[in-house]
Design a protein around this motif. Structure first.
Motif, mmCIF file in Angstrom:
data_model
loop_
_atom_site.group_PDB
_atom_site.id
_atom_site.type_symbol
_atom_site.label_atom_id
_atom_site.label_comp_id
_atom_site.label_asym_id
_atom_site.label_seq_id
_atom_site.Cartn_x
_atom_site.Cartn_y
_atom_site.Cartn_z
ATOM 1 N N GLU A 112 57.458 78.018 34.434
ATOM 2 C CA GLU A 112 56.688 76.634 35.019
ATOM 3 C C GLU A 112 56.429 76.066 33.746
ATOM 4 O O GLU A 112 56.361 74.942 33.738
ATOM 5 C CB GLU A 112 55.516 77.144 35.810
ATOM 6 C CG GLU A 112 55.841 77.696 37.295
ATOM 7 C CD GLU A 112 54.625 77.592 38.058
ATOM 8 O OE1 GLU A 112 53.579 77.283 37.519
ATOM 9 O OE2 GLU A 112 54.897 77.777 39.313
ATOM 10 N N PRO A 153 55.051 81.433 39.502
ATOM 11 C CA PRO A 153 54.140 82.102 40.550
ATOM 12 C C PRO A 153 54.078 81.195 41.681
ATOM 13 O O PRO A 153 53.663 81.697 42.866
ATOM 14 C CB PRO A 153 52.767 82.110 39.866
ATOM 15 C CG PRO A 153 53.044 81.225 38.438
ATOM 16 C CD PRO A 153 54.281 81.245 38.327
ATOM 17 N N ASP A 154 54.034 80.012 41.662
ATOM 18 C CA ASP A 154 53.803 78.901 42.676
ATOM 19 C C ASP A 154 54.530 77.706 42.747
ATOM 20 O O ASP A 154 54.410 76.732 42.253
ATOM 21 C CB ASP A 154 52.409 78.408 42.663
ATOM 22 C CG ASP A 154 51.868 77.321 43.566
ATOM 23 O OD1 ASP A 154 52.688 77.337 44.683
ATOM 24 O OD2 ASP A 154 51.072 76.818 43.576
ATOM 25 N N LYS A 156 55.993 75.980 45.217
ATOM 26 C CA LYS A 156 55.527 75.050 46.080
ATOM 27 C C LYS A 156 54.561 74.126 45.344
ATOM 28 O O LYS A 156 54.884 72.948 45.308
ATOM 29 C CB LYS A 156 54.932 75.594 47.461
ATOM 30 C CG LYS A 156 54.790 74.509 48.431
ATOM 31 C CD LYS A 156 54.279 75.327 49.617
ATOM 32 C CE LYS A 156 54.072 74.241 50.778
ATOM 33 N NZ LYS A 156 53.798 74.946 51.926
ATOM 34 N N GLY A 157 53.624 74.788 44.685
ATOM 35 C CA GLY A 157 52.430 74.046 43.773
ATOM 36 C C GLY A 157 53.492 72.892 42.761
ATOM 37 O O GLY A 157 52.884 71.890 42.599
ATOM 38 N N CYS A 160 55.132 70.042 44.295
ATOM 39 C CA CYS A 160 54.182 69.085 44.659
ATOM 40 C C CYS A 160 53.710 68.414 43.370
ATOM 41 O O CYS A 160 53.750 67.279 43.342
ATOM 42 C CB CYS A 160 53.286 69.729 45.514
ATOM 43 S SG CYS A 160 52.145 68.793 46.000
ATOM 44 N N LEU A 237 59.368 74.799 50.739
ATOM 45 C CA LEU A 237 58.545 74.646 49.488
ATOM 46 C C LEU A 237 58.482 73.385 48.997
ATOM 47 O O LEU A 237 57.950 73.108 47.841
ATOM 48 C CB LEU A 237 58.907 75.914 48.402
ATOM 49 C CG LEU A 237 58.961 77.251 48.713
ATOM 50 C CD1 LEU A 237 59.508 78.195 47.537
ATOM 51 C CD2 LEU A 237 57.572 77.710 49.179
#
Ligand code: GLC
Length: 585
Positions: A112, A153-154, A156-157, A160, A237
């Motif tokens: 990320e 780890p995220d 979807k986050g 967004c 996601l």
């Protein structure tokens, strides 16, 4: 030319096959003739190779349909053949407008943090950007439809957060599914019998990125539906774009062959190798990948009948991408306001392997090219020929995928790619990093990308019209000026839409080039994303100075060409368009 979907990253003149199988040719002589050979296996086009002046087409499996198309318009015969062919094969997929924004990709973004860094550096330097591509490292051990634990780890986050910056994340999906107990996609595919089978009816196993893998049998309707539905995991996601890869299908090795080759190599290593022995030794390991014998050792189930893979080889990428497109459409239509949203803003989808007809479901990119000047030139020609087959959403890896790019090559490549629907900078992990902000002339590159955003309103309109009406967005000059012998022989200039001609510089150290004008046009010189001069240019040859960063284009009388404003994302552009429309109302 051998039409045989092939994973090959050295697109040199000696090669006969690449990723797509597009068996459509237009023969231009005293009259024009279009030929489309519809066959699921290998087709060979011997064009004056064995015998000068004779063209022979042979089809490996013997099963084929041959379509012949004669011109219906003598004024523009080649174009009229293409139009009829396009009517026959159906309307092209229309990509969303944001997919005309600039995209940054690299095989090698590990986590990320890397993605955020790419976003930050574009935004900080005001380099417009609409998409960051996620290569195989976003997955958990290269397992399709999973997202890698600690590194991502995220998702979807992250998706967004990026969307807040006007950036879409576009993950890759590979054809092979890792064989691993506990990995639900594998277990489901195995339990439902959805993988390709070997001679004995067992799941066929081969090696690719994740290690031993199985191949979803996308020719089987049920398996295809199952595979297409798997895209939901990522759509959920907040992902709205995908690139399908390794779907020729690419195979590093089969289990069986690996064992045999390892044995032979071990045996040979104890011997003294002479000329033949040495070359055989060297060849053995490379012969493991995409091996013809392997393609003869597994089977598909198509409408209840068993087909050996090599008989239907060229259809794999087509069916994988069709499955994806249908799965994605199904998902979209279930969402609130789905049909409307899907029409207005369909997800982005493009594939590496293809067959005629795939253009109805997706675009294609031009595969693993290299940072060579000749490959820039190749992309100019390829863009037009892909247009003949309805692949309008296309583009090459800008700067080159393999090998180390140079600053001037990247600038020249961007200068051409400002016109191609897919405008994506992509490179492989062993090559020099080639995000534009890494170079001393980042400003020149930034301005080219800004120019792209000024072109988008006109480009997208031209593109959608070409999709809807079955036209070519990029045409060779000979299609428009069939009686002009010089135009017919000009391969490194293209017409974009109806009224614009481009003449990219594809040679290192050239500060300009000879341009042929089949008729008088207006020459626009663009520098720093601004038109710096506009002058009438007569028909005929002329030498045009084109220093690095200058884009010259030639506009025909009555053309609808226009430049819009600079924006840093298509979302911004659309907001401005919406506001302008509101004001008009
Ligand atoms: C294939 C793709 C390339 C990608 C790489 C790793 O070579 O063509 O674009 O970066 O695989 O996924």
């Amino acid at each position: 030319y051998i039409s045989d979907c092939t994973d090959d990253s050295r697109h040199t003149e000696g090669k006969h096959s690449l990723y797509g199988a597009h068996n459509f040719v237009v023969i231009s002589g005293k009259t024009e003739l279009g030929l489309f050979v519809d066959t699921p296996s290998r087709a060979t086009f011997d064009v004056g190779y064995t015998e000068h002046g004779v063209m022979t087409i042979s089809v490996a499996s013997g099963a084929f349909k041959l379509y012949t198309i004669t011109p219906s318009d003598e004024e523009k015969p080649a174009e009229s053949v293409v139009k009829q062919f396009r009517r026959l094969i159906g309307m092209s997929y229309i990509a969303p407008k944001w997919a005309f924004g600039y995209g940054q990709s690299r095989w090698g973004y590990r986590d990320e943090k890397d993605i955020r860094e790419v976003a930050r550096r574009h935004r900080e330097n005001h380099i417009p950007l609409d998409a960051i591509y996620l290569d195989i490292d976003y997955m958990d051990h290269y397992k399709d439809f999973t997202v890698g634990g600690e590194a991502f780890p995220d998702l979807k986050g992250l998706a967004c957060e990026m969307r807040g910056l006007g950036i879409h994340l576009v993950p890759i999906i590979d054809a092979g599914i890792k064989k691993e107990e506990g990995y639900p996609v594998y277990e489901e595919g195995r339990d439902k019998g959805f993988f390709c089978k070997d001679e004995d009816g067992e799941d066929y196993e081969f090696g690719v990125w994740p290690g031993i893998s199985c191949l979803p049998d996308v020719l089987d309707e049920k398996a295809a539906e199952w595979f297409g539905d798997k895209y939901r995991a990522l759509l959920d996601l907040g992902i709205d774009g995908f690139w399908n890869d390794m779907n020729e299908p690419a195979m590093f090795y089969s289990k069986k062959n690996l064992k045999r080759v390892a044995g032979e190599l071990a045996e040979m290593s104890t011997q003294e190798l002479g000329l033949e022995g040495f070359f055989k030794f060297r060849e053995l390991a490379t012969s493991l990948s995409n091996n013809e014998e392997d393609y003869k050792s597994f089977y598909h189930n198509y409408r209840g009948k068993r087909y050996r893979h090599d008989e239907v080889h060229n259809l794999y990428g087509f069916y994988m991408t069709k499955a994806a497109a249908e799965g994605i459409a199904g998902y979209m239509l279930e969402q609130p306001g789905g049909a409307e949203r899907y029409r207005k803003d369909p997800p982005l989808l493009f594939s590496r392997a293809s067959y005629i007809g795939l253009h109805r479901y997706a675009g294609i990119w031009q595969g693993d090219n290299r940072s060579w000047w000749s490959q820039l030139k190749l992309s100019v020609c390829m863009t037009a020929s892909l247009n003949m087959c309805g692949f309008l959403y296309t583009g090459a890896d800008i700067g080159g995928f393999g090998d180390d790019t140079t600053e001037d090559l990247l600038i020249r490549w961007l200068s051409f790619a400002v016109f191609t629907p897919l405008m994506r900078n992509h490179s492989e992990k062993w090559s020099r990093e080639q995000e534009v902000y890494r170079f001393g002339s980042a400003e020149i590159m930034r301005d080219l990308i800004r120019l792209r955003y000024r072109l988008i309103p006109w480009l997208y309109e031209t593109y959608v019209k070409a999709c809807r009406e079955g036209l070519m967005m990029f045409k060779p000059l000979g299609f428009e000026y069939p009686r002009d012998e010089v135009a017919r022989r000009t391969e490194d200039q293209l017409l974009v839409g109806d009224g614009v001609m481009i003449a990219p510089v594809c040679e290192q150290n050239a500060t300009g080039r000879v341009v042929y004008l089949p008729e008088p046009m207006k020459m626009l010189r663009i520098r720093g994303a601004e038109v710096v001069s506009e002058e009438p240019a007569d028909a005929g040859h002329r030498y045009v100075e084109m220093p690095l960063g200058d884009v010259c284009l030639f506009v025909k009388e009555g053309s609808d060409f226009r430049l819009g404003e600079v924006y840093e994302s298509v979302a911004e552009l659309e907001r401005a368009e919406g506001m302008a429309a509101g004001t008009k109302d």
